[in-house]
Design an enzyme around this catalytic site. Structure first.
Site, PDB file in Angstrom:
ATOM      1  N   ASP A 390       0.777  -1.122  -0.194  1.00  0.00           N
ATOM      2  CA  ASP A 390      -0.079  -0.011   0.009  1.00  0.00           C
ATOM      3  C   ASP A 390       0.941   1.226   0.128  1.00  0.00           C
ATOM      4  OD1 ASP A 390      -2.398   1.415   0.319  1.00  0.00           O
ATOM      5  OD2 ASP A 390      -1.688   1.703   2.466  1.00  0.00           O
ATOM      6  N   GLU A 489      -2.830  20.704   1.206  1.00  0.00           N
ATOM      7  CA  GLU A 489      -3.668  22.127   1.407  1.00  0.00           C
ATOM      8  C   GLU A 489      -3.139  22.614   2.930  1.00  0.00           C
ATOM      9  OE1 GLU A 489      -7.452  22.567   0.321  1.00  0.00           O
ATOM     10  OE2 GLU A 489      -6.747  23.767  -1.188  1.00  0.00           O
TER      11      GLU A 489
END
Lengths: 1355, 338
Positions: A390, A489
């Site tokens: 992953d 962000e």
């Protein structure tokens, strides 16, 4: 466990607050039970399970045979003692396991939850929660069962959940209640709620739910959007109420967990096959001996009856032979000793403990040690060929850090010298009290630049503080918490915050910041939201002076095209910087701004509105509108964000791939992100011959792309080979000596050369036939989720596989958990290779479960992966130690153990076979029965166990230095059928020697007092002693690592043999049990004879000398890599002694493999735009829907920014609900435009609405859905006039904020305020949050979206 | 500090054991050990082999088969099972002094004392003097457990089939027969005689056997096996003990007597001898053979050529092997560290 089997549910009916009604259906309670036994059932159930094991049943069968006197060639205890031992050990282990399961079940079942019972909140244990109950959840609590969200403390029945436990996605998701229930609000209303839900039966689809709520004669459609599933965590929501729909085992989480498949290692399977063969062999021997017996009885025995009468019931030689067969089965059964399985388990347990104890796999940050959760797979760790990893949380930490930036052509944040002293972390606090203390930055020039007031720098950070969709929360003054939707962000806004541009709060129409200590408020005119195609987002803001400016950030590829031509020079410099950043594996964004005049803005605003209203191709028209204004921008600079890799990831990947392990990354992330990480963790390098990207959407295109990739590979590798062949003579020689350790020519093989093979890898010239097996060159494949779906179809599998397996690195992006498992299954099915899956999230569970070995990264938030895993540790880098050290050792030890074990048992047992020919095939044992009982469990068990647990061929750091040492495991070289036959042959040879040497010597020998030595007991003792000595010498030869324990075991076993034998043959024991100990005096009488010792010595020499010679010659002629390493190690040790230890340290230093090579990589331009971002959040913000303003925050707001709108807002929020409802159409009148219908569920962002699989899919979310025309049935009848049916979904238009800002002023004041006070009516909900626009200027008034969610849900 | 400790509460112990760093000896099959080792082993084996071979050569063995298969054999007449109480005489000649002490064995071949069913057919309790087992013998004795309803003591096949030929050895000195004294004491294992087999503590011994019958093949009951020595009766009769110690292989010999007394203690002088055999034990039905063996022993027991030869062979193979290994080693020298 014994739950009554109910007929499968057709549908589920649940009535709220009505336990009696719900009880009729006998739904499962919320009590989960993963344990298997209780105190009463333990013994019978466990025994039943154990006797399902073939081996145990077999031994039980033998035991029964032994009770028949005509057959019993051995006393019953020879079987029952080991069998009882085995059963006990297994039972104890099972009991312990189950005890822990009980404990964890209890812990979960006893968690507290608040249940609404008769209008009161009562604390109940989880297990007592029933279907139909209404329970209250608080922030950060786990959801106790699958709930229908009824109401929440947030506006509009919204609540936020984190589904990491379920699907592994860490970003928050929004759920919303049906509006009729969301207004129920408090407990009193809820306790009288008696809606009935009819829905699908329990299933395991996490992303789907379909049901209907019947309440007050109305039907409301329920979707997954209304559900809170067990395993989720409530976030950012103070409290919410939910109706239990599925409980306990019926919840989607539990339905998904499934039964853990019992994993077996390949050695296990091989062992089982071999055991079957041995059974076959046993039967053959039995048959041979039985035939022998038949012949003998007929030819000899029948004539011998006066002395050896046949048993009265057995008066027939054939029947005699039949019995003899079974008798031989009993005495020869020791070829498959029952202790084999137990010993294997013990060894694995030992290895598991070593894994648990390993300090090198202990992570001090998270205080977690590695854990072997399964104790049955250890040796398979030494055979792994494919690793499926992953990304998020496994390779990366999922922490984004603002690492570098380029402002106006100057780059900041370079760390000058990685080897130099650790640069000092900047301290922002004196400069900026609002700074985030966790923020790390090392380059003080940037801070200086901000301080001196460099305009570009300031504008740069201003942009970062304004252009985003982050929400902030300020609990107390200065204590800011950012709720970023994507970590990127968050990192950017935090960076701006620390450099003095603090984003403090936002409303639908404003953004409040603190700039260099001074508060500033910007009017948010529009958010030009992000999407996958645009790859950028912009905001248009008006500052306090009234100047309008567009701030844009986006992927360099798209953004640099849209710059004003005057930026050319700066663009070039910045581009160079971007290349550098990309080369470092950083995610880059370019930043730009554009000043807008009032006229420009007005004009654009108009065109935007038109686009927004358009019925057809709204998307495209909006995009065009955005495109129109995002032009001629001025470049500010670029940012580089580091997606922080876990520690040591690139090194680990390098080492693992040197060990010939193929690593595939399967991630739900986007292609850009995944590729980026591929580069930063050095899976992909610029040295790669070619990187193929498969992203077709149809079967044909995928097939074509795969074929093309393959053709290209063949083509390229042929040209490469052609080139190489030309130069082959030249460097070929050099190469082979350089890499001499590869396959034991034993000439070159210097340690330092090994880890870094010379740059061109050594491909044998490919024969034209099987081209794909011999692809040379390094290729990489990147495949997208939707292409993968096609590639995994039955007829495409091989196509995909042959392409993918020819590549060095494979990255699959945007894959669903199911696809992850499918990929693993694919390899398992076609490659016969051992696979390992590693992941940290619940979305990795399926892959972890389907791989041969599942590894969970622990210490992160979710524990699902860990629970499903076989091994867990907290850092990806521990994988190399787990595989190359522990796995390798385990494999080696297990193989050596098995070889020896089969050998010693054949040597032991086959003596009976030879003896059969001399005793009339009568199943007479050679040895004393006590010896037979104890041979496997006492005399020979410990040395081989000690070897199986402690043996090492090379020390641990060596196996990391020479990853090639791992290869024998992958090729299955140490224990396979051939090795098995060699062991058996050796065993049989030994048995021949052990029988015939004493036979030849003793038959005529006598003691010095004339007593013959050929009596049975002397013969038995001689053979047994010779056997024990021979196998002890053999184990001594096999043991390569003599610790104290090995010495104790080997010498102890020999000692115990003699001690026990003398004890058993002693007079005192005989006097007590004359019936049991027939061998009285034999040991003494036999072992005092020099002839006996000469016999034993002779037998030992004949057995061992050939082995010694063979091993020596093999070591000399065909040394294995491990031999070479071991040899050099020993030589070094000897040489090092006078020098001292320091050399060793230097050696260790060379261990980190080919770091030099890893470090250097030419730049390649990659767009690092990697928002883990979903579109639609812009709308959420401009709609104000997700604004969460506690009264406290509101107050501070008001005090700090006394802008006019807030007063309006406060005034408006006292509007009584009823009136608000009645005047619902009013705002539209005020605004002078018509309120269009909006599907509010889609307002929430298509991303939330779409199933998880689509959520990760690239398909742009469907934002708008046509509203059924029957919407007029809505109780708060909104009269849609002619335009009402027209463009819906205004609300989610990214620029809706424009209107909202004005809405605040004229009407929408109750948007933030109204809901905080009362959520009681739909009407308010309808209008409260939908800004109804009338722009201050009045010129661009616009119809707000204003229909509540249920309109769309009404049937 | 407290925090520090708390943080690492899960840290595994740093001990040599848990970290798999136990000091260890790591042997390697290096040429420096193996080749000299082989030479040493080879030489040692050759040395022992020579010694064994020489010793073995000095041992004298004399075998006389008296089964009476051939018609020429004096015992031919006795080999017919119908003839009872048959006595035959075998004459043999010793060329040179048969050095003493000489051991007198009887040997049987093709006789399966190691057959499982035969071996278990006895009652250890009975043989250790347990009177209860006299009355109720163990089932393992079947079919020699009862005669009618009377228990057999000693029961079972082994006891029943006890060898019952008896021998007398005469030296023929100028026509006169001088009996060679055969010593039957201490021919059984010490433990058998003193520990394993016990007569019931009943005097006279005969009373213990009341209510039992002798084994069917026996001519005399157990308590009358040796009429000359009352202490040599019952279960501790030496011949019985010798028989009860089963042979491992179908061709075996058992010690019958020693020649350690009187004139023959130093050995049997050269000359003619006559062996008088009371021929009772039938073996021809199953192709068995009976023989008498006279042998003397050395420090390593009886004559055993195999052992010496085997040692010589293995020893020389070791030496040869070491040369081969030396050649291989010289040719494919294991890389020495530069």
């Amino acid at each position: 466990m014994f739950r009554k089997r109910l007929p499968p549910e057709e549908e589920r009916r649940v009535r709220a607050n009505d336990r009696e009604y719900n009880e009729k259906f006998q739904y499962a309670s919320n009590c989960i039970m993963t344990s298997k036994y209780n105190i009463i059932t333990f013994l019978p159930v466990n025994l039943f399970e154990q006797f399902q094991e073939v081996a145990n049943t077999y031994f039980l069968f033998l035991l029964i045979l032994q009770l028949i006197p005509q057959i019993s060639s051995l006393s019953w205890f020879t079987t029952i003692v080991p069998l009882a031992l085995v059963l006990t050990i297994t039972a104890v282990k099972d009991a312990t396991d189950d005890y822990f399961r009980h404990k964890s079940d209890n812990q979960v079942n006893n968690r507290q939850s608040q249940v609404l019972i008769r209008g009161l909140l009562q604390n109940e244990k989880w297990m007592n929660v029933r279907v139909g109950d209404i329970i209250k959840l608080e922030n950060n609590q786990f959801v106790a069962a699958d709930l229908l969200l009824l109401s929440s403390s947030e506006p509009h029945g919204l609540c936020y959940i984190e589904t990491a436990e379920l699907d592994g996605e860490t970003n928050m998701k929004v759920r919303q209640s049906v509006s009729v229930t969301s207004e129920l609000g408090d407990q009193n209303n809820l306790s009288s709620f008696n809606g009935e839900v009819v829905c699908e039966p329990p299933n395991n689809k996490l992303d789907r739910f379909c049901g209907t709520l019947y309440w007050r004669d109305k039907k409301y459609t329920l979707t997954n959007q209304n559900m809170l599933l067990r395993g989720c965590v409530l976030r950012n929501t103070e409290a919410c109420y939910g109706l239990v729909i599925f409980a306990g085992p019926d919840t989607k989480l539990m339905q998904n967990s499934g039964r853990t498949k019992f994993k077996r290692t390949s050695i296990d399977r091989l062992m089982n096959t071999l055991v079957l063969w041995i059974f076959g062999f046993l039967v053959c021997m039995g048959v041979i001996l039985a035939i022998g017996n038949a012949v003998w009885e007929r030819e000899v025995g029948s004539l011998f009856q006066s002395y050896l009468p046949w048993d009265p019931p057995v008066d027939n030689f054939l029947f005699n032979a039949f019995l003899s067969f079974w008798s031989y089965v009993i005495i020869l059964n020791t070829v498959v000793p029952i202790s084999l399985y137990v010993s294997v388990e013990v060894i694995r347990l030992g290895h598991s403990y070593f894994i648990n104890w390993d300090q090198h796999m202990f992570c001090s940050q998270c205080n977690t040690a590695a854990e072997a959760r399964t104790t049955t797979l250890n040796e398979e760790l030494g055979q792994v060929e494919y690793i499926f990893s992953d990304k998020t949380g496994t390779l990366t930490q999922n922490i984004m850090s603002f690492n570098k930036c380029s402002i106006n052509g100057q780059t900041f944040g370079e760390i000058t010298d990685p080897l130099g002293p650790q640069p000092k972390r900047l301290d922002f606090t004196p400069f900026n009290p609002l700074a985030d203390l966790d923020f790390c930055f090392y380059d003080d020039t940037l801070l200086e630049s901000v301080k001196v007031g460099d305009l570009h720098t300031q504008e740069f950070f201003r942009l970062l503080s304004l252009c985003h969709t982050v929400m902030s929360e300020e609990k107390s003054e200065g204590e800011l918490v950012y709720k970023a939707q994507s970590p990127d962000e968050g990192a950017l806004v935090t960076a701006a915050r620390n450099f003095g541009f603090v984003f403090r709060s936002r409303t639908p129409g404003t953004i409040s910041t603190t700039e260099m200590g001074r508060p500033a408020t910007y009017t948010l005119l529009a958010i030009l939201d992000f999407n996958n195609i645009r790859k950028r987002m912009s905001v248009i803001v008006r500052n306090a002076e009234g100047r309008i400016r567009l701030y844009c950030k986006g992927a360099d590829t798209v953004l640099l095209e849209r710059l004003h031509p005057c930026n050319q020079e700066l663009t070039n410099i910045t581009s160079d910087h971007l290349n550098e950043y990309a080369a470092d594996g950083l995610r880059t964004l370019a930043l730009a701004y554009r000043d807008l005049t009032e006229d420009e803005w007005e004009a654009w605003s108009e065109s935007h509105r038109c686009a927004d209203k358009a019925t057809d191709c709204r998307e495209d028209r909006l995009a065009a509108a955005y495109e129109q204004i995002e032009q001629d921008m001025m470049l500010l600079g670029a940012t580089a964000i580091e997606d922080k890799l876990q520690e040591g990831v690139p090194e680990t990947i390098a080492v693992l791939s040197l060990a010939n392990i193929k690593i595939w990354v399967l991630t739900g992330d986007k292609q850009e992100t995944a590729v980026n990480i591929g580069y930063s963790c050095k899976m992909l390098t610029d040295d790669m011959t070619e990187v193929f990207i498969i992203s077709g959407h149809t079967v044909q295109s995928v097939r074509q792309e795969l074929r093309r990739a393959r053709e290209r590979m063949i083509e390229l590798s042929q040209t490469r080979d052609a080139v190489k062949e030309a130069g082959m003579e030249g460097w070929g020689e050099a190469y082979f000596t350089g890499n001499g350790l590869r396959e034991g020519d034993g000439t070159g093989g210097r340690a330092k050369q090994l880890p870094c093979p010379p740059p061109p890898p050594p491909p044998p010239p490919p024969p034209p036939s099987n081209l794909m097996d011999n692809i040379s060159g390094e290729f990489a494949l990147i495949i997208n989720g939707h292409s993968l779906a096609h590639a995994l179809e039955a007829d495409m599998e091989t196509e995909f596989l042959s392409t993918a397996c020819a590549c060095k690195a494979v990255i699959c992006c945007r894959v669903t958990p199911l696809q992850k498992a499918q990929v693993v299954e694919l390899i398992k099915k076609h490659k016969k290779a051992v696979t390992l899956a590693i992941g940290d999230g619940a979305n990795d569970v399926s892959m972890i479960k389907s791989a041969h070995i599942g590894v969970g990264i622990s210490g992160q938030e979710g524990i699902q992966a860990v629970l499903a895993s076989d091994y867990s540790f907290s850092q990806f880098r521990f994988l190399q130690r787990l595989l190359l050290v522990h796995g390798r050792w385990s494999y080696l030890r297990m193989c050596r153990f098995l070889c020896y074990f089969f050998y010693k048992n054949f040597a032991f047992t086959m003596v009976h076979f030879w003896f059969g020919f001399f005793c009339g095939f009568s199943a007479q044992t050679v040895y004393d029965q006590y010896f037979i009982t104890l041979y496997n469990i006492v005399y020979t068990s410990l040395p081989v166990l000690a070897m199986g647990i402690f043996d090492q061929d090379v020390p641990d750091h060596r196996s990391l230095e020479y990853p090639k040492l791992y290869e024998p495991g992958q090729l299955n070289l140490l224990f396979n059928k051939k090795e098995f036959f060699i062991c058996i042959a050796q065993g049989i040879y030994t048995s021949v020697v052990l029988f015939f040497v004493p036979y030849a010597v003793l038959s005529d020998a006598s003691q010095s007092n004339g007593v013959p030595l050929a009596d049975y007991q002397t013969f038995a003792v001689t053979t047994a002693t010779a056997l024990v000595i021979v196998v002890s010498v053999q184990i001594a030869l096999d043991t390569g690592f003599w610790t104290v324990i090995n010495h104790v075991c080997v010498w102890g076993s020999l000692g115990s043999y003699f001690t026990i034998m003398f004890a058993l043959h002693s007079q005192s024991l005989f006097r007590i049990f004359p019936n049991q100990f027939h061998f009285v005096g034999s040991a003494q009488s036999t072992l005092l004879q020099p002839v006996v010792w000469l016999t034993i010595a002779l037998a030992t020499a004949i057995c061992i000398v050939p082995v010694l010679a063979f091993r020596f010659l093999k070591l000399d002629l065909k040394p294995q890599l491990s031999d070479t390493v071991r040899y050099t190690q020993l030589v070094r040790q000897k040489k090092r002694k006078p020098v001292g230890r320091s050399v060793g340290g230097a050696w260790r230093g060379t261990g980190s493999v080919s770091e030099g090579r890893l470090g250097a990589r030419g730049g390649s331009r990659r767009s690092g735009y990697a928002f883990a971002h979903q579109e639609g959040f812009g709308e959420l913000i401009t709609s104000g829907k997700n604004m969460r303003l506690s009264s406290m925050a509101l107050a501070s707001f008001a005090s700090r920014h006394s802008s006019g709108w807030i007063d309006t807002l406060r005034r408006k929020k006292h509007t009584p609900p009823s009136t608000s409802g009645e005047c619902s159409p009013a705002p539209s009148c005020v605004s002078g435009s018509v309120p269009p219908l909006s599907n509010s569920s889609s307002v929430l962002g298509g991303s939330q609405d779409t199933p998880i699989e689509q959520e990760t899919g690239t398909a742009p979310a469907q934002n708008t859905q046509p509203v059924p025309s029957s919407s007029s049935q809505t109780p708060p009848a909104i009269v849609p006039d002619s335009e009402a049916a027209a463009p819906q979904g205004q609300a989610q238009a990214p620029n809706a904020g424009v209107f909202n800002s004005s809405a605040v002023k004229c009407h929408g004041g109750d948007s933030p305020g109204g809901w905080t006070l009362s959520l009681s009516t739909v009407q308010e909900a309808l209008f409260g949050w939908k800004g109804i626009a009338a722009r201050t200027s009045g010129s661009n008034s616009h119809g707000p979206p204003s229909v509540a969610k249920e309109t769309s849900q009404i049937e | 500090m407290v925090k520090q400790e708390k943080e690492f509460v899960n840290r595994p112990d740093n001990t040599a054991f848990t970290q798999q760093r136990l000091p260890a000896w790591q042997p390697m099959l290096s040429a420096g050990i193996i080749i000299p080792g082989f030479v040493l082993i080879g030489l040692a084996f050759i040395g022992i082999g020579v010694a064994l071979f020489v010793t073995s050569q000095s041992i004298q063995v004399l075998e006389v088969d008296y089964t009476g298969v051939e018609q020429s054999s004096p015992c031919f007449k006795c080999s017919d099972p119908d003839v009872k109480n048959c006595v035959c005489k075998m004459e043999f000649n010793i060329d040179s002094l048969f050095k003493g002490p000489v051991f007198f064995y009887y040997g049987l071949s093709n006789y399966f004392q190691n057959y499982r069913g035969y071996g278990v057919s006895k009652d250890p309790n009975q043989l250790s003097g347990d009177l209860d087992s006299f009355k109720v013998p163990s089932d393992s004795c079947a079919p020699y457990e009862y005669v009618g309803k009377t228990p057999i003591v000693p029961c079972g096949s082994v006891a029943n089939s006890m060898f019952n030929d008896s021998f007398k050895l005469y030296q023929i000195v100028s026509g006169a027969k001088i009996q060679v004294t055969l010593d039957g004491k201490g021919i059984a294992w010490w433990t058998d005689y003193n520990v394993k087999y016990r007569n019931p503590s009943v005097t006279p011994l005969k009373n213990a056997f009341n209510g039992t019958v002798k084994p069917t093949f026996w001519s005399k009951p157990a308590y009358e096996l040796d009429p000359t020595d009352p202490a040599n009766n019952g279960f501790i009769n030496q011949d019985f003990l010798v028989w009860m110690r089963r042979a491992a292989l179908p061709n075996f010999r058992k010690l019958y007597r020693r020649i350690t007394e009187g004139d023959y203690a130093k050995g049997l002088p050269a000359g003619n001898y006559s062996l008088e055999i009371a021929y009772n034990y039938p073996v021809l039905s199953f192709d068995g053979r009976k023989k008498v063996v006279l042998s003397n022993v050395s420090w390593m027991g009886g004559k055993n050529e195999f052992l010496g030869i085997a040692y010589l062979v293995i020893g020389s193979m070791c030496v040869v092997m070491s040369i081969v290994m030396l050649i291989v080693y010289a040719k494919f020298k294991f890389p020495e560290e530069e």
